[in-house]
Design a protein around this motif. Structure first.
Motif, PDB file in Angstrom:
ATOM      1  N   TRP A   1      17.056  22.563  -9.957  1.00 43.99           N
ATOM      2  CA  TRP A   1      17.630  23.156 -11.169  1.00 43.99           C
ATOM      3  C   TRP A   1      18.874  23.970 -10.849  1.00 43.99           C
ATOM      4  CZ3 TRP A   1      17.090  21.585 -15.791  1.00 43.99           C
ATOM      5  CH2 TRP A   1      17.616  22.343 -16.845  1.00 43.99           C
TER       6      TRP A   1
ATOM      7  N   PRO B   1      23.053  24.613 -16.342  1.00 42.15           N
ATOM      8  CA  PRO B   1      23.178  23.367 -17.106  1.00 42.15           C
ATOM      9  C   PRO B   1      24.612  22.851 -17.217  1.00 42.15           C
ATOM     10  CG  PRO B   1      21.676  24.858 -18.203  1.00 42.15           C
ATOM     11  CD  PRO B   1      22.282  25.628 -17.080  1.00 42.15           C
TER      12      PRO B   1
ATOM     13  N   ALA C   1      14.860  18.695 -17.496  1.00 40.28           N
ATOM     14  CA  ALA C   1      15.652  19.220 -18.614  1.00 40.28           C
ATOM     15  C   ALA C   1      15.113  18.715 -19.950  1.00 40.28           C
ATOM     16  CB  ALA C   1      17.121  18.817 -18.449  1.00 40.28           C
TER      17      ALA C   1
ATOM     18  N   LEU D   1      19.351  26.381 -21.444  1.00 39.23           N
ATOM     19  CA  LEU D   1      19.683  24.955 -21.547  1.00 39.23           C
ATOM     20  C   LEU D   1      20.029  24.596 -22.982  1.00 39.23           C
ATOM     21  CD1 LEU D   1      19.860  22.095 -20.353  1.00 39.23           C
ATOM     22  CD2 LEU D   1      17.394  21.869 -20.769  1.00 39.23           C
TER      23      LEU D   1
END
Length: 307
Positions: A160, A163, A191, A294
Motif C-alpha cells: 500500500w 493512492p 483498493a 482512497l
C-alpha cells in the motif's frame, strides 16, 4: 418485475458462465453487457436468439471516457423507458499486466484504471438511478491477503502507498518486471475492497455492494495482455490445478458468482464473499483511514469523468 442488470466481464471465463445462471435465475432481468469490440454484440445476439433479454453497449474499461459514455448511454435508455429500472451492477472485468509501466489513455496505470477507477466511474455516474432493492457486485481476489495460504506463492502481496502514486506507473520497484505487475494487481484488489467498504457507507439505503472472490480460476483470460510464455503456462499448466482444492473451475466460479448476484448467497452490504460464503477479508483490508483517503483520491482523479 422487469429490471436492468449491467455486467462487465461477461464474454469470457466464469463471467460467461455466470451470465447463463443469472438469466436462468432471474428471467425477468434485462441484461446489459458492457464490452469492448464486437464480443458484447455477438454474445447479446446469441442470447437474444435463445429468447433472452440481452443487449450490449460498447465500453473499453481502459478508457475512462469510454466508461463514462457507456454509463451515460445506460442512463439515457433508462430515462427514456428503453430499459426497465436499474437493480444490479456486476463489475467482473479485470486485468493483470506483466509490468507496472503500462498506461491507459488517461495517463493512469492500466491495472489500477481497470480494477479500481473504471468501477468508480460506473457507480458514480449511475448511483442515482439504482432502485431499491439493488445489488452491486465487484469481483475481487484473495491475492489481497498476500500470504502463502491464499496465494500459494503464485502472486506477490499488496504494497500500500499513497493512492495518488498507485494510480500512476512505476509505483513499485523494478516497475518493468512481472513481480511489479503482480504487486500492482494485488494492491488494486485491496483498493477495491477499501472502496467497497466506503461505498457501503455512502450508497442509498437499499443499494447493497459487496466483493466476490472466485478463488484461483485458471483460464479466465485475466492475463490476456501478458507475453507468450505466461499465456502458455496459464493455458496449459494452470488448468490442471482446477483438479485440486487450490482452484475452482470456471463452471463452479460462475455458478457461485451468479448466486451472489441473485442474492441467493446471504451477504451484507460491504462484505467479502469467498466463493460460497461471507467471510472476513484480510486484516489489512479493514482500515478506515485508508478507505477514506482512497475515496478522496479516487474522487479527485475521476472528477473529469464523474461530474
Amino acid at each position: 418485475m422487469s429490471h436492468t442488470i449491467i455486467m462487465t466481464g461477461a464474454t469470457r471465463g466464469f463471467g460467461r458462465v455466470a451470465v447463463e445462471h443469472i438469466l436462468a435465475g432471474s428471467p425477468q432481468a434485462r441484461l446489459v453487457l458492457l464490452a469492448r469490440g464486437s464480443a458484447g454484440d455477438e454474445l447479446a445476439s446469441d442470447l437474444s436468439r435463445r429468447g433472452r433479454s440481452v443487449t450490449s453497449i460498447p465500453a473499453d474499461l481502459l478508457s475512462l471516457d469510454s466508461v463514462r459514455a457507456a454509463a451515460d448511454e445506460v442512463g439515457r435508455r433508462i430515462d427514456e423507458g428503453e430499459l426497465p429500472p436499474l437493480r444490479g451492477l456486476v463489475s467482473n472485468a479485470g486485468l493483470l499486466f506483466t509490468n507496472d509501466v503500462t498506461e491507459n489513455p488517461d495517463g493512469f496505470e492500466a491495472t489500477f484504471a481497470v480494477n479500481v477507477l473504471a468501477n468508480h466511474v460506473l457507480i458514480r455516474r449511475l448511483q442515482d438511478r439504482f432502485e431499491s432493492p439493488s445489488r452491486i457486485v465487484i469481483t475481487v481476489s484473495d491475492a489481497h491477503f498476500g500470504d502463502f495460504r491464499h496465494n500459494k506463492g503464485m502472486m506477490p502481496g499488496p504494497s500500500w502507498k499513497d493512492p495518488a502514486l498507485l494510480a500512476r506507473i512505476s509505483a513499485f520497484p523494478k516497475a518493468e518486471t512481472v513481480t511489479a505487475g503482480g504487486i500492482a494487481y494485488s494492491t488494486s484488489k485491496l483498493a477495491a475492497i477499501y472502496l467497497i467498504h466506503e461505498y457501503a457507507r455512502r450508497l442509498p439505503r437499499g443499494v447493497d455492494i459487496l466483493g466476490y472472490n472466485p478463488g484461483f480460476v485458471p483460464g479466465t483470460g485475466l492475463n490476456r495482455d501478458a507475453g507468450a510464455a505466461v499465456q502458455f503456462v496459464m493455458r496449459t499448466i494452470m488448468p490442471l490445478m482446477a483438479l485440486t482444492p487450490l482452484a475452482s473451475t470456471q463452471q463452479e466460479a460462475g455458478r457461485h458468482f451468479a448466486d451472489v448476484v441473485l442474492g441467493l448467497t446471504p451477504a451484507s452490504s460491504g462484505s467479502y464473499v469467498d466463493r460460497t460464503r461471507e467471510i472476513r477479508s484480510s486484516a489489512e483490508s479493514y482500515d478506515l483511514d485508508r478507505e477514506q483517503r482512497l475515496w478522496t483520491a479516487v474522487e479527485d482523479l475521476t472528477r473529469p469523468f464523474t461530474s
